[in-house]
Design an enzyme around this catalytic site. Sequence first.
Site, short mmCIF file in Angstrom:
data_model
loop_
_atom_site.label_atom_id
_atom_site.label_comp_id
_atom_site.label_asym_id
_atom_site.label_seq_id
_atom_site.Cartn_x
_atom_site.Cartn_y
_atom_site.Cartn_z
N SER B 59 50.70 7.22 5.11
CA SER B 59 50.13 5.88 5.13
C SER B 59 49.30 5.71 3.89
CB SER B 59 49.19 5.69 6.33
OG SER B 59 49.88 5.36 7.49
N GLU B 66 43.35 -9.20 -5.70
CA GLU B 66 44.05 -10.30 -5.02
C GLU B 66 44.21 -10.04 -3.53
OE1 GLU B 66 45.04 -8.57 -7.65
OE2 GLU B 66 45.05 -10.00 -9.31
N SER B 67 43.91 -8.87 -3.03
CA SER B 67 43.86 -8.50 -1.61
C SER B 67 44.34 -7.05 -1.37
CB SER B 67 44.52 -9.50 -0.67
OG SER B 67 43.77 -10.72 -0.64
N HIS B 72 53.38 2.27 5.46
CA HIS B 72 53.41 3.28 6.52
C HIS B 72 54.85 3.74 6.62
CE1 HIS B 72 49.39 1.99 7.50
NE2 HIS B 72 49.83 0.74 7.58
N CYS B 87 45.93 -13.54 -2.42
CA CYS B 87 45.30 -14.87 -2.44
C CYS B 87 45.58 -15.56 -3.77
CB CYS B 87 43.80 -14.73 -2.21
SG CYS B 87 42.98 -13.72 -3.43
#
Lengths: 126, 126
Positions: B59, B66-67, B72, B87
């Site tokens: 993971s 930008e986020s 996973h 965003c």
Amino acid sequence: METFKDALGKHILAEFYECDSHLLNDALFLEKLFNQAARVAGATILGSHFHAFSPVGASGVVIIMESHFSIHTWPEYGYAAVDFFTCSPLMHYQKAYEYIAKKLHSQNHTFTTQNRGTALPQFQKK
Amino acid sequence: METFKDALGKHILAEFYECDSHLLNDALFLEKLFNQAARVAGATILGSHFHAFSPVGASGVVIIMESHFSIHTWPEYGYAAVDFFTCSPLMHYQKAYEYIAKKLHSQNHTFTTQNRGTALPQFQKK
């Protein structure tokens, strides 16, 4: 580890509106909140990573054994976008969702659930 | 920062099937791949956090200005669940998606896009 019968993972996309903007702008608060939310859900925490943005806003992720929790905030709109990814039916994401809604003082919140990995042969109807 | 006209963020949920299982089990490889994918998308990297699981699987998350990007993996099924949250309309998530598909040798992959924060007043039709 116990697994879902219809998917490899569940991905919950949660929208928190009408939150306390001061809290949404406090990355340290959010990091504590999300670590606590992971515990409330019964998840096993592996690490977390949070950032405060200038002039406002914060982003963060808690990596858990069961996958991850993330948050991105827009304090100027009282809004936070959250997701929970879990590969374990034993993780109580609803408890984390309710805990976060309460602690952010959200007056309006909702979530959707997406099943992940469903095109694998074991999830196809015979 | 430039923003979307119809949402605060776009959340891309990508499914990568029929990947090279050895690569899906190599957390160091995945961390390098995801940092490079973020650069390919034109994102600004703030940090990354990857874990290898026992007996198999990994993971990880790359936090970007930008986020975030997350992955996973289930090497035993040749499958990886990926998401990109952005965003910024200037972040080319399609390039990251194609880059990851190629580098994981995925023979079958797909994605969906969810708009986030759309219940805010500025996104309601008048």
